[in-house]
Scaffold this active site. Structure first.
Site, PDB file in Angstrom:
ATOM      1  N   LEU A 136       0.852  -1.181   0.000  1.00 30.27           N
ATOM      2  CA  LEU A 136       0.000   0.000   0.000  1.00 30.27           C
ATOM      3  C   LEU A 136       0.891   1.235   0.000  1.00 30.27           C
ATOM      4  O   LEU A 136       1.781   1.373   0.846  1.00 30.27           O
ATOM      5  CB  LEU A 136      -0.908   0.000   1.213  1.00 30.27           C
ATOM      6  CG  LEU A 136      -1.906   1.158   1.343  1.00 30.27           C
ATOM      7  CD1 LEU A 136      -3.153   0.716   2.098  1.00 30.27           C
ATOM      8  CD2 LEU A 136      -1.280   2.372   2.061  1.00 30.27           C
ATOM      9  N   ASP A 138       0.990   5.017   0.669  1.00 27.50           N
ATOM     10  CA  ASP A 138       0.310   6.128   1.344  1.00 27.50           C
ATOM     11  C   ASP A 138       1.066   7.404   0.995  1.00 27.50           C
ATOM     12  O   ASP A 138       2.036   7.774   1.660  1.00 27.50           O
ATOM     13  CB  ASP A 138       0.311   5.872   2.851  1.00 27.50           C
ATOM     14  CG  ASP A 138      -0.300   7.015   3.649  1.00 27.50           C
ATOM     15  OD1 ASP A 138      -1.007   7.851   3.051  1.00 27.50           O
ATOM     16  OD2 ASP A 138      -0.057   7.074   4.868  1.00 27.50           O
ATOM     17  N   LEU A 164       3.627  -1.713   3.699  1.00 26.32           N
ATOM     18  CA  LEU A 164       3.084  -0.360   3.735  1.00 26.32           C
ATOM     19  C   LEU A 164       4.215   0.612   3.433  1.00 26.32           C
ATOM     20  O   LEU A 164       5.223   0.644   4.143  1.00 26.32           O
ATOM     21  CB  LEU A 164       2.475  -0.044   5.097  1.00 26.32           C
ATOM     22  CG  LEU A 164       1.267  -0.875   5.531  1.00 26.32           C
ATOM     23  CD1 LEU A 164       0.842  -0.484   6.940  1.00 26.32           C
ATOM     24  CD2 LEU A 164       0.110  -0.694   4.578  1.00 26.32           C
ATOM     25  N   LYS A 165       4.053   1.391   2.369  1.00 24.31           N
ATOM     26  CA  LYS A 165       5.026   2.424   2.016  1.00 24.31           C
ATOM     27  C   LYS A 165       4.434   3.766   2.442  1.00 24.31           C
ATOM     28  O   LYS A 165       3.492   4.260   1.832  1.00 24.31           O
ATOM     29  CB  LYS A 165       5.296   2.400   0.515  1.00 24.31           C
ATOM     30  CG  LYS A 165       6.247   3.483   0.025  1.00 24.31           C
ATOM     31  CD  LYS A 165       6.273   3.507  -1.497  1.00 24.31           C
ATOM     32  CE  LYS A 165       7.110   4.652  -2.018  1.00 24.31           C
ATOM     33  NZ  LYS A 165       6.999   4.787  -3.492  1.00 24.31           N
ATOM     34  N   ILE A 166       4.982   4.336   3.485  1.00 23.83           N
ATOM     35  CA  ILE A 166       4.432   5.557   4.072  1.00 23.83           C
ATOM     36  C   ILE A 166       5.250   6.757   3.599  1.00 23.83           C
ATOM     37  O   ILE A 166       6.461   6.824   3.812  1.00 23.83           O
ATOM     38  CB  ILE A 166       4.432   5.481   5.608  1.00 23.83           C
ATOM     39  CG1 ILE A 166       3.721   4.193   6.081  1.00 23.83           C
ATOM     40  CG2 ILE A 166       3.767   6.712   6.199  1.00 23.83           C
ATOM     41  CD1 ILE A 166       2.277   4.069   5.638  1.00 23.83           C
TER      42      ILE A 166
END
Length: 303
Positions: A136, A138, A164-166
């Site tokens: 994902l 973000d 998760l790539k923030i």
């Protein structure tokens, strides 16, 4: 250590000077990235100019990249789309072609069409049914607010949502909160944005980063030292590369990797499709001035 870690940069898309896809150039980009020592790579992302590619070109690049990499490194294929059915179809195509992971943003179109939390959850769950790991993304580009409770719930309840790539404002704080809420369900906490907040994000628990393909060989030691528990060496390595990262992030964007690879003989053109304008000579010259003391692979690979 988390299953997904290290540096997984975004591949730039090589065009001929007339704007058509440069197939040989794109193969050379893959080879250069592997020689940069990447732990994985991502295609068709925003830094690949995915928003300037036709559906047919996306299919061509996916097949070309996966066939050429041929298992030498894991490949992430970006599949973001506002339409859930299209995102699912893209995920299935990527899986069928041999992709290792797919990356997607929350559904959005322009400034005002944005998925609500329930719709976001449902889209990712539908893609998860394809049976390929999901990252994902973000990112501020979507304009969609993904709060920690929603992301934690998605990580806990959508089996294939592994990474998760923030990249949102306050990445380190968000990563720390996410890992506290759902850390056992996140196999790859990553940051992005060329690594401009990398050290803080690693301190917060990130195990990987998705940078551009400009200097991943120079950034990788930051991650490697930090994961090995040597923060002092990580800090020193980060201080060495931060001027380039900052210049790329603030002055050049995705054009930095293309100009670097052009200078290094990896590709024959830094062409960007309209309405993207070429990188002006002043920031390009400053980029080269900052790069040369580092002697990155991309600046000499094709010479």
């Amino acid at each position: 250590m988390k299953p997904y870690n290290g540096i997984w940069p975004v591949a730039p898309t090589a065009f001929n000077p007339d704007g058509t896809l440069d197939d040989d150039g794109n193969r050379r980009v893959m080879d250069c990235m592997i020689d940069q020592g990447v732990d994985g790579l991502c295609i068709l992302a925003n830094y690949s100019e995915q928003f300037l590619l036709s559906d047919a070109e996306r299919e061509t690049l996916t097949r070309l990249s996966l066939e050429h990499v041929a298992g030498r490194a894991p490949v992430i294929v970006t599949i973001s789309h506002f339409a859930t059915d299209i995102a699912v179809a893209r995920a299935q195509q990527a899986k069928d072609m041999g992709a290792d992971i797919v990356m997607m943003m929350a559904p959005y179109h322009g400034a005002l069409l944005k998925g609500a939390p329930t719709q976001i959850f449902e889209q990712f769950a539908r893609v998860g049914e394809v049976g390929i790991p999901i990252m994902l993304q973000d990112a501020p580009l979507s304009g969609v607010e993904l709060d920690v409770p929603l992301l934690a719930r998605m990580a806990r309840e959508i089996e294939m949502l592994k990474l998760l790539k923030i990249e949102s404002v306050g990445t380190a704080a968000k990563l720390r909160a996410l890992l506290a809420a759902a850390g056992d369900h996140i196999d790859g906490p990553f940051d992005g944005e060329e690594g401009i907040t990398l050290l803080a994000d690693l301190d917060a628990g990130a195990t990987g980063t998705m940078t551009s393909a400009t200097i991943p060989d120079q950034i990788k030691p930051v991650v490697t030292h930090h994961l090995a528990g040597d923060r002092d060496k990580a800090r020193e390595a980060y201080a060495r590369v931060l001027p380039v990262i900052n210049h790329e992030n603030r002055q050049c964007g995705f054009r930095a990797a293309k100009e670097t690879m052009l200078e290094g003989g990896v590709i024959k053109s830094a062409f960007c499709r309209h309405p993207i304008v070429p990188l002006p000579p002043e920031p390009r010259a400053a980029l080269m001035e900052l790069l040369r003391p580092l002697d990155p692979v991309a600046l000499r690979w094709g010479k």
